[in-house]
Design a protein around this motif. Structure first.
Motif, short mmCIF file in Angstrom:
data_model
loop_
_atom_site.label_atom_id
_atom_site.label_comp_id
_atom_site.label_asym_id
_atom_site.label_seq_id
_atom_site.Cartn_x
_atom_site.Cartn_y
_atom_site.Cartn_z
N ASN A 113 0.81 -1.21 0.00
CA ASN A 113 0.00 0.00 0.00
C ASN A 113 0.84 1.26 0.00
O ASN A 113 0.36 2.34 -0.36
CB ASN A 113 -0.96 -0.01 1.19
CG ASN A 113 -2.20 -0.83 0.92
OD1 ASN A 113 -3.17 -0.32 0.36
ND2 ASN A 113 -2.17 -2.10 1.28
N LEU A 114 2.10 1.15 0.40
CA LEU A 114 3.03 2.28 0.33
C LEU A 114 3.77 2.32 -1.00
O LEU A 114 4.52 3.26 -1.26
CB LEU A 114 4.06 2.19 1.48
CG LEU A 114 3.52 2.42 2.88
CD1 LEU A 114 4.58 2.07 3.92
CD2 LEU A 114 3.07 3.86 3.06
N GLY A 115 3.58 1.30 -1.84
CA GLY A 115 4.27 1.25 -3.12
C GLY A 115 5.74 0.95 -2.99
O GLY A 115 6.53 1.26 -3.89
N LEU A 116 6.15 0.30 -1.89
CA LEU A 116 7.58 0.12 -1.62
C LEU A 116 8.14 -1.20 -2.12
O LEU A 116 9.35 -1.35 -2.23
CB LEU A 116 7.85 0.22 -0.11
CG LEU A 116 7.52 1.56 0.54
CD1 LEU A 116 7.85 1.51 2.02
CD2 LEU A 116 8.28 2.68 -0.13
N SER A 117 7.28 -2.19 -2.38
CA SER A 117 7.77 -3.51 -2.76
C SER A 117 8.82 -3.95 -1.75
O SER A 117 8.62 -3.83 -0.55
CB SER A 117 8.33 -3.46 -4.20
OG SER A 117 8.74 -4.74 -4.61
N LEU A 303 2.76 7.09 10.45
CA LEU A 303 3.39 6.23 9.45
C LEU A 303 4.20 7.07 8.48
O LEU A 303 3.74 8.10 7.98
CB LEU A 303 2.33 5.45 8.66
CG LEU A 303 2.85 4.51 7.58
CD1 LEU A 303 3.61 3.33 8.21
CD2 LEU A 303 1.70 3.98 6.72
N CYS A 304 5.44 6.64 8.22
CA CYS A 304 6.28 7.30 7.21
C CYS A 304 5.77 6.89 5.83
O CYS A 304 5.69 5.71 5.50
CB CYS A 304 7.73 6.88 7.37
SG CYS A 304 8.48 7.36 8.95
N LEU A 314 -1.74 5.67 -0.40
CA LEU A 314 -0.51 5.93 0.35
C LEU A 314 0.74 5.79 -0.51
O LEU A 314 1.84 6.13 -0.06
CB LEU A 314 -0.41 4.97 1.54
CG LEU A 314 -1.50 5.11 2.61
CD1 LEU A 314 -1.34 4.01 3.66
CD2 LEU A 314 -1.47 6.48 3.25
N ALA A 315 0.61 5.27 -1.73
CA ALA A 315 1.77 5.03 -2.58
C ALA A 315 2.12 6.22 -3.46
O ALA A 315 3.03 6.13 -4.28
CB ALA A 315 1.52 3.81 -3.47
#
Length: 335
Positions: A113-117, A303-304, A314-315
């Motif tokens: 959901n943060l797009g961080l993989s 949340l960062c 959030l991403a």
């Protein structure tokens, strides 16, 4: 405490925040090298060296995160899979300490959901850039979740997906696990929303979501917002392979409503099944049971995030953060 204090844990004026890393050593191939990179990147960003805590089988991260808070950490990096992140969410909810995610598992829902993989540089960059959001969390028993809880098919899929397959092919491994249960019989459930008369359905899964993105970037619940004070409840009722295909196609196209899926909003939701069902919180399996009760805890977690805009996704800006993170890692390696 319903929510976090108004104080931001890390601001532009606080250029040397204290931090801690809660790491699952099983998820990291070379812990010494990983630690050297993280320490070097934070040093390059002007942060002091973090304190390191390793999870154990008995404690997947909650106790370690609580210890970090007591020691004065202002940012806690959760490094591991869904279980590690969820344990840290539970420990940090209601505090003024921020959570940063350094995903090392193969199916981390909050990272998705943060797009961080599994991009280490992006996770570090998101933290050092001090982009922050206060999120709601869901509460089930004495545990908190940031993304979603579920009962039925979704937990069956997780239970049937092997770690070996996930390591080999990544998130598509969940599709293999899902295929094994497409023809399972539905459960008879009652779903009570905020104390109102229960809804009775023959469902395959009931999901309780704070944000709506699944693995692979699929947005299951487009209207779910992480800080609106509501849980989004999805009741999935497919009965045939054709129903599953129609649902999947609608999710991919994301136009209009999704067939065989009803969505409700709740502050408290009580789910009861006619027989024990597998259950999960944020992609981590918990004990099977015949019921699941979830409540919302508004604005409880710092949340960062890639960018602290009021966007339900959030991403936002994650790709740009990843590019900047690569430079941060390279700078750390030159030290």
């Amino acid at each position: 405490m319903d929510g976090a204090d108004d104080k931001r844990p890390v601001t532009a004026e606080n250029r040397t925040p204290r931090s801690a890393v809660v790491v699952n050593p099983v998820k990291v191939a070379d812990l010494d090298e990983f630690r050297r990179i993280v320490d070097g990147a934070l040093d390059a960003a002007g942060w002091p060296a973090p304190t390191w805590y390793e999870t154990t089988v008995e404690d997947p991260g909650r106790g370690q995160a609580e210890e970090a808070v007591k020691a004065g950490a202002e940012v806690v990096f959760a490094c591991g899979g869904d279980g590690t992140v969820m344990a840290c969410v539970t420990a940090l909810a209601g505090t003024d300490v921020a959570l940063a995610v350094l995903p090392q598992g193969t199916g981390n829902l909050l990272a998705a959901n943060l797009g961080l993989s599994n991009d280490l540089g992006a996770g570090l960059e998101v933290a050092v850039e001090r982009g922050m959001r206060r999120l709601d969390v869901g509460v089930v028993g004495d545990q908190c979740f940031a993304v979603m809880a579920g009962m039925g098919f979704d937990a069956q899929m997780l239970d049937s997906t092997s770690e070996t397959t996930k390591k080999r092919i990544g998130w598509p491994a969940y599709l293999v696990g899902a295929a094994r249960h497409l023809r399972d019989r539905p459960m008879r459930v009652s779903v009570r929303i905020d104390g109102r008369p229960p809804l009775r359905r023959r469902a395959r899964s009931v999901l309780v979501a704070n944000v709506g993105r699944l693995q692979g970037g699929v947005r299951l619940l487009t209207d779910a917002e992480p800080d609106d004070g509501w849980l989004d409840v999805a009741v999935l009722t497919p009965r045939t392979l054709g129903h599953w295909l129609a649902m999947g196609w609608a999710l991919v196209r994301r136009r209009g409503s999704v067939p065989r899926m009803e969505v409700f909003r709740a502050r408290t939701v009580e789910i009861a099944s006619n027989r024990p069902q597998p259950r999960q919180l944020d992609g981590d399996l918990i004990e099977p049971g015949r019921s699941l009760t979830a409540t919302i805890r508004p604005e409880s977690l710092w949340l960062c995030v890639p960018r602290p805009a009021d966007d339900p996704d959030l991403a936002v800006d994650a790709d740009a953060a990843a590019e900047r993170g690569e430079q941060l890692i390279e700078e750390a390696r030159r030290e």
